[in-house]
Design an enzyme around this catalytic site. Sequence first.
Site, PDB file in Angstrom:
ATOM      1  N   THR A 237      40.746  91.937 -66.674  1.00  0.00           N
ATOM      2  CA  THR A 237      41.467  90.740 -66.449  1.00  0.00           C
ATOM      3  C   THR A 237      41.834  89.940 -67.641  1.00  0.00           C
ATOM      4  OG1 THR A 237      39.351  89.564 -65.959  1.00  0.00           O
ATOM      5  CG2 THR A 237      40.445  90.149 -64.080  1.00  0.00           C
ATOM      6  N   ALA A 238      41.555  90.500 -69.081  1.00  0.00           N
ATOM      7  CA  ALA A 238      41.588  89.832 -70.160  1.00  0.00           C
ATOM      8  C   ALA A 238      42.863  90.027 -70.578  1.00  0.00           C
ATOM      9  CB  ALA A 238      40.234  90.396 -71.078  1.00  0.00           C
ATOM     10  N   ARG A 239      43.158  91.091 -71.509  1.00  0.00           N
ATOM     11  CA  ARG A 239      44.507  91.247 -71.984  1.00  0.00           C
ATOM     12  C   ARG A 239      44.872  92.725 -72.065  1.00  0.00           C
ATOM     13  NH1 ARG A 239      45.213  86.712 -71.571  1.00  0.00           N
ATOM     14  NH2 ARG A 239      45.841  85.028 -72.881  1.00  0.00           N
ATOM     15  N   GLU A 268      54.093  92.466 -70.296  1.00  0.00           N
ATOM     16  CA  GLU A 268      54.467  91.605 -69.560  1.00  0.00           C
ATOM     17  C   GLU A 268      55.412  90.626 -69.776  1.00  0.00           C
ATOM     18  OE1 GLU A 268      50.614  89.371 -69.027  1.00  0.00           O
ATOM     19  OE2 GLU A 268      49.427  91.404 -68.869  1.00  0.00           O
ATOM     20  N   HIS A 286      49.008  89.390 -63.748  1.00  0.00           N
ATOM     21  CA  HIS A 286      48.463  88.086 -64.439  1.00  0.00           C
ATOM     22  C   HIS A 286      48.433  86.957 -63.595  1.00  0.00           C
ATOM     23  CE1 HIS A 286      47.760  87.119 -68.856  1.00  0.00           C
ATOM     24  NE2 HIS A 286      47.255  86.382 -67.994  1.00  0.00           N
TER      25      HIS A 286
HETATM   26  C1  8YV Z   1      46.806  81.670 -67.951  1.00  0.00           C
HETATM   27  C2  8YV Z   1      45.372  83.512 -69.443  1.00  0.00           C
HETATM   28  O1  8YV Z   1      47.478  82.070 -66.776  1.00  0.00           O
HETATM   29  O2  8YV Z   1      44.345  81.364 -70.285  1.00  0.00           O
HETATM   30  C3  8YV Z   1      44.791  82.541 -70.418  1.00  0.00           C
HETATM   31  O3  8YV Z   1      44.580  83.166 -71.464  1.00  0.00           O
HETATM   32  O4  8YV Z   1      45.547  84.565 -69.566  1.00  0.00           O
HETATM   33  C4  8YV Z   1      45.868  83.066 -68.349  1.00  0.00           C
HETATM   34  O5  8YV Z   1      44.796  82.869 -67.253  1.00  0.00           O
HETATM   35  C5  8YV Z   1      47.870  81.881 -69.088  1.00  0.00           C
HETATM   36  O6  8YV Z   1      47.471  82.194 -70.482  1.00  0.00           O
HETATM   37  C6  8YV Z   1      48.475  80.390 -69.148  1.00  0.00           C
HETATM   38  O7  8YV Z   1      49.109  80.097 -70.362  1.00  0.00           O
END
Ligand code: 8YV
Length: 319
Positions: A237-239, A268, A286
């Site tokens: 769930t990170a990147r 993405e 995401h």
């Molecule tokens: C967000 C995310 O939806 O906050 C983060 O780093 O990856 C996500 O949870 C997204 O980045 C909102 O800009």
Amino acid sequence: MIRPTVWIPRRLSDATLARARATYDLIVKDDDTPGTADEIIAMSGQVDAMIPCHSEHFTADVVARLSPRLRIVANHSVGVDHCDLAALAAAGIVVTNTPDVLSDATAEIAMLLMLGAARHAVTGDRLVRRGEWTSWSPSFMVGKQVTGSRLGIVGMGRVGRAFAAKARGFDMDIHYYNRSRLPADQEQGATFHSDLDSLLAVSDFLSLHCPATPDTRGLMNADRLAKLPAGAVIVNTARGALIDEAALLAAIESRHVAAAGLDCFQVEPGGNPSFAAHENIFMLPHIGSATVRTRDAMGFRALDNLDAFFAGKAPRDRL
Ligand code: 8YV
């Protein structure tokens, strides 16, 4: 006092926009598509601040062409891999993010992915939804039990700890790899591994919670995937950049990795079309932080940072 002007490229929550309008003159990009390099550069001459998401890329190239009018980039995200922080610092532009407020929502999605990958959620949903569920047997759709299993967490920051808290509800035996060992009150009985390979060896379930940096890109490559126990389940769930997707596909095809739950991908939006043929890869687009409460909290946290900055104080989340 002159009201600062703020550019908001994506459709933030109604509560965020209402609060922002009370204090700032807003320019909102109504089509809700990612702000392009040209748009970011053009807008920098018209605004004092921006509230971008991870979809707006502040590369060194873009930053070099920004107008000196832009003073702060108050990200609506905790991850900042879309920002060249060194270039922004050199340009004298303050950068903030939104930590803490999205940890629980993201940990919920990690739990959903872990359970769904372990218990064949994609196949089960497909069978029932399409009317293809025509038989049942004790050997039908047998999955991997989460309760009591060993869980490895890579990156025991805020989201990693929120996920560990939820995993404790499933009596999981929690192990973690982190730059440094946590104090006992945060560790709460989890086993620290100073070496990633040592964590991988005990991770029947593995969940990634570290940022994407030059050091972590491609972290889960073929060698590291091979170090997981046979039949492991991997959650991200990170990147997307943390996983070598070709190596993951090979590990899924060889069944060394039994299943994966992914909320983020190297490309993405879109994801990896090669994953689609494998129902043991449970995928989401995401949406880790996509709850009403968390979207409001992220927007408010970005605005808290802007308010502090324009009041001449240090923003709480300055990077
Ligand atoms: C967000 C995310 O939806 O906050 C983060 O780093 O990856 C996500 O949870 C997204 O980045 C909102 O800009």
